[in-house]
Design a protein around this motif. Sequence first.
Motif, PDB file in Angstrom:
ATOM      1  N   ALA A  85      39.245  31.816  24.270  1.00 14.07           N
ATOM      2  CA  ALA A  85      38.314  31.325  25.012  1.00 14.07           C
ATOM      3  C   ALA A  85      38.020  32.625  26.170  1.00 14.07           C
ATOM      4  CB  ALA A  85      39.179  30.165  25.976  1.00 14.07           C
ATOM      5  N   GLN A  86      38.863  33.438  26.487  1.00 10.70           N
ATOM      6  CA  GLN A  86      38.673  34.782  27.051  1.00 10.70           C
ATOM      7  C   GLN A  86      37.672  35.625  26.460  1.00 10.70           C
ATOM      8  OE1 GLN A  86      42.731  35.988  27.809  1.00 10.70           O
ATOM      9  NE2 GLN A  86      42.803  35.020  29.786  1.00 10.70           N
ATOM     10  N   ARG A  87      38.075  35.727  25.192  1.00  9.84           N
ATOM     11  CA  ARG A  87      36.873  36.561  24.278  1.00  9.84           C
ATOM     12  C   ARG A  87      35.527  36.052  24.509  1.00  9.84           C
ATOM     13  NH1 ARG A  87      39.827  36.286  20.178  1.00  9.84           N
ATOM     14  NH2 ARG A  87      41.148  37.990  20.525  1.00  9.84           N
ATOM     15  N   GLU A  88      35.705  34.507  24.193  1.00  8.43           N
ATOM     16  CA  GLU A  88      34.241  34.022  24.371  1.00  8.43           C
ATOM     17  C   GLU A  88      33.542  34.179  25.786  1.00  8.43           C
ATOM     18  OE1 GLU A  88      32.151  29.453  24.285  1.00  8.43           O
ATOM     19  OE2 GLU A  88      34.236  29.795  23.463  1.00  8.43           O
ATOM     20  N   GLN A  89      34.273  34.043  26.586  1.00  9.16           N
ATOM     21  CA  GLN A  89      33.897  34.374  28.092  1.00  9.16           C
ATOM     22  C   GLN A  89      33.209  35.611  28.178  1.00  9.16           C
ATOM     23  OE1 GLN A  89      36.486  33.200  31.523  1.00  9.16           O
ATOM     24  NE2 GLN A  89      37.424  31.811  30.135  1.00  9.16           N
ATOM     25  N   LEU A  90      33.925  36.817  27.756  1.00 10.24           N
ATOM     26  CA  LEU A  90      33.693  38.110  27.543  1.00 10.24           C
ATOM     27  C   LEU A  90      32.689  38.451  26.951  1.00 10.24           C
ATOM     28  CD1 LEU A  90      34.405  40.990  28.953  1.00 10.24           C
ATOM     29  CD2 LEU A  90      36.047  41.398  26.615  1.00 10.24           C
ATOM     30  N   GLN A  91      32.513  37.885  25.994  1.00  9.71           N
ATOM     31  CA  GLN A  91      31.189  38.108  25.344  1.00  9.71           C
ATOM     32  C   GLN A  91      29.987  37.491  25.490  1.00  9.71           C
ATOM     33  OE1 GLN A  91      32.536  36.301  21.163  1.00  9.71           O
ATOM     34  NE2 GLN A  91      33.412  38.380  20.518  1.00  9.71           N
ATOM     35  N   GLN A  92      30.062  36.453  26.180  1.00 10.37           N
ATOM     36  CA  GLN A  92      29.019  35.577  27.162  1.00 10.37           C
ATOM     37  C   GLN A  92      28.631  36.318  28.171  1.00 10.37           C
ATOM     38  OE1 GLN A  92      27.455  32.867  25.672  1.00 10.37           O
ATOM     39  NE2 GLN A  92      26.230  32.625  27.459  1.00 10.37           N
ATOM     40  N   LEU A  93      29.460  36.792  28.887  1.00 12.78           N
ATOM     41  CA  LEU A  93      29.047  37.934  29.932  1.00 12.78           C
ATOM     42  C   LEU A  93      28.267  38.937  29.643  1.00 12.78           C
ATOM     43  CD1 LEU A  93      32.373  37.709  32.170  1.00 12.78           C
ATOM     44  CD2 LEU A  93      30.103  36.749  33.026  1.00 12.78           C
ATOM     45  N   HIS A  94      28.518  39.743  28.628  1.00 12.01           N
ATOM     46  CA  HIS A  94      27.910  40.836  28.091  1.00 12.01           C
ATOM     47  C   HIS A  94      26.718  40.277  27.601  1.00 12.01           C
ATOM     48  CE1 HIS A  94      30.959  43.723  28.545  1.00 12.01           C
ATOM     49  NE2 HIS A  94      31.670  43.236  27.446  1.00 12.01           N
ATOM     50  N   ALA A  95      26.460  39.187  26.931  1.00 17.33           N
ATOM     51  CA  ALA A  95      24.958  38.720  26.458  1.00 17.33           C
ATOM     52  C   ALA A  95      24.235  38.219  27.590  1.00 17.33           C
ATOM     53  CB  ALA A  95      25.416  37.544  25.540  1.00 17.33           C
ATOM     54  N   GLU A  96      24.796  37.843  28.588  1.00 15.77           N
ATOM     55  CA  GLU A  96      24.092  37.273  29.735  1.00 15.77           C
ATOM     56  C   GLU A  96      23.398  38.467  30.454  1.00 15.77           C
ATOM     57  OE1 GLU A  96      26.266  34.834  32.053  1.00 15.77           O
ATOM     58  OE2 GLU A  96      26.488  33.205  30.600  1.00 15.77           O
ATOM     59  N   ARG A  97      24.293  39.405  30.645  1.00 11.83           N
ATOM     60  CA  ARG A  97      23.702  40.733  31.413  1.00 11.83           C
ATOM     61  C   ARG A  97      22.762  41.361  30.717  1.00 11.83           C
ATOM     62  NH1 ARG A  97      24.731  46.277  31.750  1.00 11.83           N
ATOM     63  NH2 ARG A  97      24.528  46.834  33.680  1.00 11.83           N
ATOM     64  N   ASN A 129      31.672  36.885  38.056  1.00 14.08           N
ATOM     65  CA  ASN A 129      32.858  35.968  37.081  1.00 14.08           C
ATOM     66  C   ASN A 129      33.263  37.015  36.027  1.00 14.08           C
ATOM     67  OD1 ASN A 129      32.282  33.026  37.179  1.00 14.08           O
ATOM     68  ND2 ASN A 129      30.419  33.623  37.794  1.00 14.08           N
ATOM     69  N   GLY A 130      32.704  38.349  35.996  1.00 15.08           N
ATOM     70  CA  GLY A 130      33.331  39.329  35.187  1.00 15.08           C
ATOM     71  C   GLY A 130      34.617  39.824  36.132  1.00 15.08           C
ATOM     72  N   LYS A 131      34.449  39.788  37.356  1.00 10.83           N
ATOM     73  CA  LYS A 131      35.269  40.180  38.122  1.00 10.83           C
ATOM     74  C   LYS A 131      36.725  39.184  38.119  1.00 10.83           C
ATOM     75  CE  LYS A 131      36.540  41.304  43.096  1.00 10.83           C
ATOM     76  NZ  LYS A 131      36.188  41.399  44.511  1.00 10.83           N
ATOM     77  N   ALA A 132      36.198  37.821  38.043  1.00 11.43           N
ATOM     78  CA  ALA A 132      37.276  36.888  38.027  1.00 11.43           C
ATOM     79  C   ALA A 132      38.007  37.142  36.626  1.00 11.43           C
ATOM     80  CB  ALA A 132      36.451  35.594  38.202  1.00 11.43           C
ATOM     81  N   LEU A 133      37.194  37.284  35.561  1.00 12.23           N
ATOM     82  CA  LEU A 133      37.882  37.466  34.458  1.00 12.23           C
ATOM     83  C   LEU A 133      38.843  38.668  34.217  1.00 12.23           C
ATOM     84  CD1 LEU A 133      38.091  36.594  31.428  1.00 12.23           C
ATOM     85  CD2 LEU A 133      36.328  37.737  31.026  1.00 12.23           C
ATOM     86  N   ARG A 134      38.510  39.670  34.787  1.00 14.47           N
ATOM     87  CA  ARG A 134      39.248  40.865  35.065  1.00 14.47           C
ATOM     88  C   ARG A 134      40.469  40.530  35.836  1.00 14.47           C
ATOM     89  NH1 ARG A 134      34.416  43.325  35.757  1.00 14.47           N
ATOM     90  NH2 ARG A 134      34.806  43.611  37.929  1.00 14.47           N
ATOM     91  N   GLN A 135      40.327  39.861  36.910  1.00 14.79           N
ATOM     92  CA  GLN A 135      41.573  39.517  37.706  1.00 14.79           C
ATOM     93  C   GLN A 135      42.515  38.587  37.012  1.00 14.79           C
ATOM     94  OE1 GLN A 135      39.682  38.084  41.340  1.00 14.79           O
ATOM     95  NE2 GLN A 135      39.554  39.976  42.289  1.00 14.79           N
ATOM     96  N   SER A 136      41.807  37.748  36.211  1.00 11.61           N
ATOM     97  CA  SER A 136      42.803  36.684  35.590  1.00 11.61           C
ATOM     98  C   SER A 136      43.815  37.629  34.419  1.00 11.61           C
ATOM     99  CB  SER A 136      41.739  35.694  34.957  1.00 11.61           C
ATOM    100  OG  SER A 136      41.056  36.225  33.782  1.00 11.61           O
ATOM    101  N   LEU A 137      43.266  38.518  33.897  1.00 10.59           N
ATOM    102  CA  LEU A 137      43.719  39.379  32.852  1.00 10.59           C
ATOM    103  C   LEU A 137      44.812  40.444  33.600  1.00 10.59           C
ATOM    104  CD1 LEU A 137      40.561  40.206  30.532  1.00 10.59           C
ATOM    105  CD2 LEU A 137      42.336  38.537  30.266  1.00 10.59           C
ATOM    106  N   HIS A 138      44.463  40.783  34.585  1.00 15.32           N
ATOM    107  CA  HIS A 138      45.547  41.609  35.307  1.00 15.32           C
ATOM    108  C   HIS A 138      45.691  41.155  36.771  1.00 15.32           C
ATOM    109  CE1 HIS A 138      45.063  44.794  32.075  1.00 15.32           C
ATOM    110  NE2 HIS A 138      43.743  44.531  32.172  1.00 15.32           N
ATOM    111  N   PRO A 139      46.539  40.391  36.983  1.00 12.67           N
ATOM    112  CA  PRO A 139      46.973  39.623  38.217  1.00 12.67           C
ATOM    113  C   PRO A 139      47.366  40.751  39.061  1.00 12.67           C
ATOM    114  CG  PRO A 139      47.831  38.326  36.597  1.00 12.67           C
ATOM    115  CD  PRO A 139      47.302  39.641  35.877  1.00 12.67           C
TER     116      PRO A 139
END
Length: 298
Positions: A109-121, A85-95
């Motif tokens: 929403a994207q900022r929240e996703q990024l923060q959540q990914l870091h927290a989960e990892r 899902n981190g890869k999916a987020l990066r791809q959505s930011l840089h098609p």
Amino acid sequence: MHTNTLKLFGLMLFAGLAPRAEAVAQAGQFRREDRPARREMRDYVQANVLPVVRQQRQKLEAQLAPADRAQLATYRTQLQTVRANGKALRQSLHPAGTSKAPRPTLTEAQREQLQQLHAERRSILLKVAEMARKYDAPIQQLAQEVQPQKEKWAADMHAIVTKNATSEQRESLAQARGHRQGHHGLRRFFRPATFLLMNTTAASAPAGPPEREVGSASFYPNPATATSNLEYEVKKAGPVTVDLLDKNGNKLRTLVAESQQEKGPHKQQIDLHDLPAGTYFYKITTNSGSETKRFIKE
């Protein structure tokens, strides 16, 4: 500091040559030749380092408590989900085709996703580190058993970096080598949490970039509403399932179950009216593999 210089600095860190690396960074740009160096370094680690590390990790397997082995499998799955899902987020930011575009401004929403990914990892790795404390002594013993190999790896990896450096960079590398002998960059393989997470049954990764298992998939709108749309591409005709997962990667229910779908693009309307607001994943499984992506329900 130029981008290419940073690449050299990162390569030296990997090879365990961090001492006095700043002197090399000041010596000038490291040209495009560092790309072959990176490939050579990757291939060397794949062929020489990882097989030995996996062999040592296999020795530890018999010492693990059954409950810990099962929990490690869960942690690996959770980390794979986070990475996907981190890869999916990066791809959505840089098609594709926009790699040179300016860095986009993140939405809330994207900022929240990024923060959540870091927290989960971080949360998963802390749990693994806690488990690893129980096995610190045998892990250190296993690392000590391959000390001669680590010495040779360090020398070989230093040679790879030196071979691809400019004359000024070679001089700085020689100073760093004389300043401090060592191979602490290789210690990462035997860090308790990293070593414990290694999957002894996993096949070696291919040298080239991995082939996409599932065609392009998108979930919109994202954040999702009561009724959302899922678009995906089937690369090989056959059965297709789409599972809904919670933020920890646990299956909640099956969204799509098709016994046969033809190769090509497909679109499904997904009913999410009963889904509480929060972070979720969807996992698409086809004959060619599976892919997991993240979405938010408002």
